[in-house]
Scaffold this active site. Structure first.
Site, PDB file in Angstrom:
ATOM      1  N   LEU A  68     -10.211  -3.412   4.271  1.00  0.00           N
ATOM      2  CA  LEU A  68      -9.273  -2.794   3.337  1.00  0.00           C
ATOM      3  C   LEU A  68      -8.078  -2.145   4.046  1.00  0.00           C
ATOM      4  CD1 LEU A  68      -8.855  -2.063   0.295  1.00  0.00           C
ATOM      5  CD2 LEU A  68      -9.940   0.128   0.817  1.00  0.00           C
ATOM      6  N   ASP A  69      -6.868  -2.519   3.644  1.00  0.00           N
ATOM      7  CA  ASP A  69      -5.632  -1.902   4.147  1.00  0.00           C
ATOM      8  C   ASP A  69      -5.484  -2.013   5.658  1.00  0.00           C
ATOM      9  OD1 ASP A  69      -5.041  -1.172   1.544  1.00  0.00           O
ATOM     10  OD2 ASP A  69      -5.983   0.787   1.723  1.00  0.00           O
ATOM     11  N   ALA A  70      -6.114  -3.015   6.244  1.00  0.00           N
ATOM     12  CA  ALA A  70      -6.086  -3.130   7.697  1.00  0.00           C
ATOM     13  C   ALA A  70      -5.432  -4.427   8.167  1.00  0.00           C
ATOM     14  CB  ALA A  70      -7.498  -3.023   8.255  1.00  0.00           C
TER      15      ALA A  70
ATOM     16  N   GLY B 132      -6.913   3.426   1.685  1.00  0.00           N
ATOM     17  CA  GLY B 132      -7.758   3.553   0.494  1.00  0.00           C
ATOM     18  C   GLY B 132      -7.056   4.151  -0.702  1.00  0.00           C
TER      19      GLY B 132
ATOM     20  N   HIS C  28       0.862  -1.192   0.000  1.00  0.00           N
ATOM     21  CA  HIS C  28       0.000   0.000   0.000  1.00  0.00           C
ATOM     22  C   HIS C  28       0.890   1.231   0.000  1.00  0.00           C
ATOM     23  CE1 HIS C  28      -3.590   2.392   0.539  1.00  0.00           C
ATOM     24  NE2 HIS C  28      -2.961   3.063   1.492  1.00  0.00           N
TER      25      HIS C  28
END
Lengths: 284, 284, 284, 284
Positions: free
Chosen positions: C227-229, C201, C192
């Protein structure tokens, strides 16, 4: 010899640089530093300039008046002019953590910081002995729900009495009032113990630990009404791993906080920071 | 619209900045970037300026001629003027290591580098397939004790034929000849795999391992006659520990070398580097 | 000679280390690496151990069976045992950005990565030539709203057919389906382009620019449903300033992304990462 | 409860780990930390282990005796065993620079350092007020060519009288005598203001400025007879540019020196450093 620092921002257009340098030359100044930046998205021109004047008749106030009535007006500039002879006055707000306090006072004592510290304000008595050691007047102004307004009045009184130029919150554990912020816009420097915008608010090291980040940070920023959302001046980071407990993160973070805050204070007092659209332009 | 980049250095004195900006303004230019530096120890003034010209009659060569006969002469300046329309031509010298080659060609392909690569020279055939993949002409010029002179002549011939502006030694494992250096002063960029001036010469990772350093580095510099002693453009570092073998240092170092070299190439092609007294002034 | 890597985690209690090392010794193994960690907040014990076995009769499967029925059962361990003879198989998912692809394939080619890449999947055709150059089979599986299910089936089919061990999303610009994630838990590595948890995001460089941060980052993590966690494997950062446009941030970020992703892939294939409570324990 | 830290190094061979962990288990200890390293070039095994003992009859001295006569003898180990109840005693040597002094005493005061400081020795009187503020006994021992021997005797007397475990040279501007070094082998920690091995000796910031490096550093190392050539414990770096004067490098360097020295002191007092072949193995 007189030396001034000139900070300008205005809508970008042609010939600003030549106009300003020409103006300085005509007034007998020798430019020793010039830097500029254009924000292409916003179409704003920024400039920082240092100039020396050897003419006997030069006065900073006279120069200011002339600049205001000519160039500043012509280009519709926002501007500030500082004489290098005047040291800014800084008020230190602290609570119970001593690392930033020791660090700033150590630098102050050794002549590293170009400023004066007329006094320290704290809502606790714990760190008074340190202020005493460094021979800085210490004012204990406790803050509770009921005394909040009264405390703020005392703070403002002290700030005004000593003609304070800017305030540094060296891990001051109270939220600063709207009134204070509006009186010192972009003049209250805070150190937040996270890599903003990650981990806004209280206990960021606990949040960083929980999220399992591999890098922690510290952020120095100007205080605005929205919590931890003001213009960022300086950030620092350090690598961490699963072996670090929350206590380890806090200890590692202290070193970041000290250096990031000290750097921000130096940039501010060297008149190197300009604020626009909640961001900073910093002429290193 | 024409855009030029102007690089100047000369003995420091009053009013250089105003004189230059005034000159540009009179010629109809709009300054979009200005940065300057004074070396107080040597009393030298450095300046980098970008200016746009919208007048139809403007030519870079005309401007150069005028600048040379007026300001440059008056202030006894060393100066260079580049048109932004001309992409510099870079020759790549390589041997057997492919990491810097892949990295530079990957960036070249994606448009990140503002330059042309007319050809690659190598003293080995190993990396020819990579040059082929990227469709860059590849010249195999072996270098042995006996063929050294002949090899050099072939190199020079290619460089001149293609009007090469600067050379990048992307882990080229031969010492470049005095003749080549004198023809391309401050125009041959090398990547040395240590944090210079530590570990000059061959096998720096072995030396770093033996000394037990906790940080390794890479240095990109202009090539001068003295080995690994030329003006430093860019340096990078990475933390290491006792757990890293020499092979690990080499692997970690590859990532440093790639990025440090690529950054140096970008700074050079963006005309941001000035050299003086075996040091660089870099206007970021 | 056989070499295995053993990863364990279980509730912390006395004598786990001695029991495991004793067990290995009795089976004729020589421990060449041992590292352990205790999460004091959760009271969990983690351990990574490498052992060599020279006995002719040794088999990894025999050892696994024995370990499972004795120690693993006694201490209620979660455990994995890997033979160093087996190279993990990695599937590469890409879209249109080529920098991570070039970087990973360059490392793969030079032998830096201890893995196999049976194929590349992309939802676009743009990067096929790169796959072809490196002679890796390329499968074009477009993804649209209507073909999402079909695309996913094709992906799963390929993954299963080639016994893929883990997936790397090298700037793959599609959200991976819940089904895929559940089939490859902690086996899908994403890069990311921000310093998570800041700027989750899309368009993180735009957000970083807007917020005026002084440091940008990149984060490699395992993909989870949120998401992205997912658990963070590796993070990297770089300093930026007001002079950097969004495009500059994107360019600087590419270098971070490449190195952070490559490091994460190496840690994963070296069996150095353990996941617990959405965090990673990494035995460097 | 008793807790010990055990440090071992010996020739590498099979089953050391299992033998040691087994030994600890038999004596009723619970291992809470284990880390090991093998130097493959030298074939040396290193290990650090922490173990807790809850048996009433346990004594550190009894354990030491047993370990010495059994395992240590069997494997021909070099070893040290520390009880976590004993705080190491540190003597601080200083001269005129106050930044490392403030930093260490600030950390000491806030409980960050697990050590005692029985006294400070300085060859100048300048920093006595700081020692007084922190209430640490201050001994002024001037050093001149003629009084060198006498000064050294006074130093040694103080060190012995207070059972000093290790010495920290916090920018002490005298060369420590051979005699002192031999009495405190790998127990005298120095902070050198450069990225060793670059810029050994006096005035490293001046040398760094002259060479035009883009990164400066600081190095903490154990003192050996050869100047600035002892085993490196910790290094730190900071980016600089042509805009930094020598004074700027010195100011930036102070922040590096403080943190690098403090980290080295912490690693030393946490018994995390082992020295071998003029290098350190550090178990973080």
């Amino acid at each position: 010899m007189n030396k001034i620092t000139l900070l300008i921002h205005c809508k970008d257009r042609s010939n600003i640089i030549a106009s300003v340098t020409n103006f300085i030359a005509k007034e007998g100044g020798n430019i020793v530093y010039i830097d500029q930046h254009v924000d292409r998205e916003q179409d704003i021109f920024f400039m920082r300039l240092e100039s020396e004047f050897t003419i006997d008749s030069f006065t900073t106030s006279g120069f200011k008046e002339l600049f205001k009535n000519t160039l500043a007006s012509e280009f519709d500039m926002k501007w500030r002019i500082y004489s290098s002879e005047v040291k800014p006055k800084m008020a230190l707000f602290i609570s119970k953590y001593d690392h930033c306090l020791y660090d700033l006072l150590g630098r102050y004592n050794s002549g590293e910081l170009n400023l004066e510290i007329p006094f320290i304000i704290s809502n606790h008595l714990d760190l008074k002995p340190i202020a005493d050691n460094f021979k800085i007047p210490f004012h204990h102004i406790p803050v509770t729900k009921n005394t909040k307004n009264e405390a703020e009045s005392k703070q403002l009184e002290l700030l005004e009495k000593h003609n304070i130029d800017f305030i540094v919150l060296a891990r001051y554990m109270q939220i600063v009032s709207r009134k204070l912020i509006s009186k010192y816009p972009n003049k209250i420097i805070n150190i937040h113990h996270s890599f903003l915008p990650a981990f806004v608010g209280a206990k960021p090291y606990h949040s960083a630990y929980k999220r399992g980040v591999k890098i922690i940070g510290a952020t120095s920023h100007y205080v605005t009404e929205e919590l931890d959302a003001g213009p960022i001046i300086e950030q620092g980071v350090a690598h961490v791993s699963h072996t670090h407990s929350i206590q380890d993160l806090i200890a590692k973070g202290r070193d970041l906080e000290k250096i990031v805050l000290a750097n921000a204070v130096k940039l501010h007092t060297d008149r190197k920071v300009m604020v626009y659209n909640n961001k900073t332009v910093i002429f290193y």
